[in-house]
Design an enzyme around this catalytic site. Structure first.
Site, PDB file in Angstrom:
ATOM      1  CG  ASN A  54      -1.654   1.262   1.458  1.00 38.09           C
ATOM      2  OD1 ASN A  54      -1.755   2.086   0.543  1.00 38.09           O
ATOM      3  ND2 ASN A  54      -2.186   1.444   2.652  1.00 38.09           N
ATOM      4  CE  LYS A  95       0.076   3.305   4.759  1.00 33.55           C
ATOM      5  NZ  LYS A  95       0.090   3.410   6.203  1.00 33.55           N
ATOM      6  CG  HIS A 142      -5.737   1.994   5.012  1.00 34.99           C
ATOM      7  ND1 HIS A 142      -5.242   3.011   5.784  1.00 34.99           N
ATOM      8  CD2 HIS A 142      -4.780   1.040   4.971  1.00 34.99           C
ATOM      9  CE1 HIS A 142      -4.018   2.675   6.182  1.00 34.99           C
ATOM     10  NE2 HIS A 142      -3.716   1.498   5.706  1.00 34.99           N
ATOM     11  CD  GLU A 175      -2.695   5.652   6.645  1.00 37.56           C
ATOM     12  OE1 GLU A 175      -2.649   5.750   5.414  1.00 37.56           O
ATOM     13  OE2 GLU A 175      -1.825   5.031   7.310  1.00 37.56           O
ATOM     14  CD  GLU A 214      -3.573  -2.600   7.160  1.00 36.02           C
ATOM     15  OE1 GLU A 214      -2.418  -2.805   6.768  1.00 36.02           O
ATOM     16  OE2 GLU A 214      -4.223  -1.589   6.861  1.00 36.02           O
ATOM     17  N   GLY A 223       2.369   1.992  10.850  1.00 37.32           N
ATOM     18  CA  GLY A 223       3.340   3.078  10.744  1.00 37.32           C
ATOM     19  C   GLY A 223       4.033   3.406  12.061  1.00 37.32           C
ATOM     20  CB  SER A 249       5.017  -2.153  11.940  1.00 33.92           C
ATOM     21  OG  SER A 249       4.642  -0.814  12.250  1.00 33.92           O
TER      22      SER A 249
HETATM   23  P1  PGA Z   1       2.791   0.177   7.653  1.00 37.18           P
HETATM   24  O1  PGA Z   1       1.331   0.431   7.021  1.00 37.18           O
HETATM   25  O2  PGA Z   1       3.289  -1.111   7.059  1.00 37.18           O
HETATM   26  O3  PGA Z   1       3.600   1.370   7.259  1.00 37.18           O
HETATM   27  O4  PGA Z   1       2.591   0.045   9.122  1.00 37.18           O
HETATM   28  C1  PGA Z   1       0.427  -0.617   6.794  1.00 37.18           C
HETATM   29  C2  PGA Z   1      -0.827  -0.083   6.154  1.00 37.18           C
HETATM   30  O5  PGA Z   1      -1.221   1.042   6.487  1.00 37.18           O
HETATM   31  O6  PGA Z   1      -1.454  -0.747   5.307  1.00 37.18           O
END
Ligand code: PGA
Length: 243
Positions: free
Chosen positions: A8, A10, A92, A94, A162, A168, A202
């Site tokens: 992803n 983003k 997601h 976010e 998630e 993140g 992560s």
């Molecule tokens: P990350 O993000 O691997 O940077 O923690 C995962 C995601 O948001 O899908």
């Protein structure tokens, strides 16, 4: 089942950076053993498609539930499909927590993805306070029951677990955490529980193999570590089936 290794990106990698990434992306794995998917900015779909040297699935990170309309700035599932996407991330963390997307909206978006022939990859996960308050089970079941109606007529879909506190942050769920949550999700999905359930939050080259070896973890959804072609290729290799 082949493991799914999905990136992803983003709001990173416009068309130029996407083309550059694909030119440098040489995973030491073949498509028979790992299913690779990239969730990219809509503007970069063509660049990924044109420059991929290995078979990759293409997806968008968000869609609107209407097929078209006076909705400035949005893109529909139909448009994403026409532009080359086969998958759509929906809900997601976010989108839910930065943009205030509700469970009901997530359900409508899942329905829109299905109608447009996209494979929805629906993201769910609890916040730290919810986990601390012992509400993991209730939160996941609520999120699942909100999108199940949207799956009517669906050929294929996936779920991504998630945990919000792991996205993140460098903090990863333990294999045990992932196993517990994936178990809850399969149960909540009932007869739909055979769908692939990915873990995200992560994921790095150093923990990807351990997470993907957990029974019930069918793959990973990778944010930050999917931005670098060498790093992401190492995660892809970790998903290779043994033998
Ligand atoms: P990350 O993000 O691997 O940077 O923690 C995962 C995601 O948001 O899908």
């Amino acid at each position: 089942m082949r493991k799914v290794v999905a990136g992803n990106w983003k709001m990173h990698h416009g068309p130029r950076a996407a083309a550059d990434f694909l030119a440098r992306f040489r995973p030491e794995t073949d498509p028979e053993s790992v299913r690779l998917i990239f969730f990219v900015a809509g503007l970069s779909l063509q660049a990924v498609k044109a420059n991929a040297r290995v078979p990759v699935g293409l997806g968008v990170q968000n869609i609107h539930w209407e097929p078209s309309g006076a909705l400035t700035g949005e893109i529909s599932a139909e448009m994403a499909a026409e532009a080359g996407a086969s998958y759509a991330l929906v809900g997601h963390s976010e989108r839910r927590h930065v943009f205030g997307e509700t469970d009901a909206e997530v359900g409508r978006k899942v329905g829109a993805a299905v109608r447009a022939g996209l494979v929805p990859v629906v993201c769910v996960g609890e916040q730290l306070e919810e986990r601390r308050a012992g509400r993991l089970d209730a939160v996941l079941r609520r999120q699942v029951s909100a999108f199940i109606p949207g799956l009517r007529g669906c050929g294929e879909f996936m779920v991504a677990y998630e945990p919000v506190w792991a996205i993140g942050t460098g903090e990863t769920a333990t294999p045990q955490d992932a196993s517990e949550a994936h178990g809850i999700l399969r149960e909540a999905l009932g007869e739909l529980g055979r769908a692939p359930i990915l873990y995200g939050g992560s994921v790095q080259p150093g923990n990807a193999a351990a997470l993907m070896s957990v029974p019930g973890v069918d793959g990973v959804l990778v944010g930050g570590a999917s931005l670098d072609p060498e790093v992401f290729a190492r995660i892809a290799a970790a998903g290779r089936s043994p033998g």
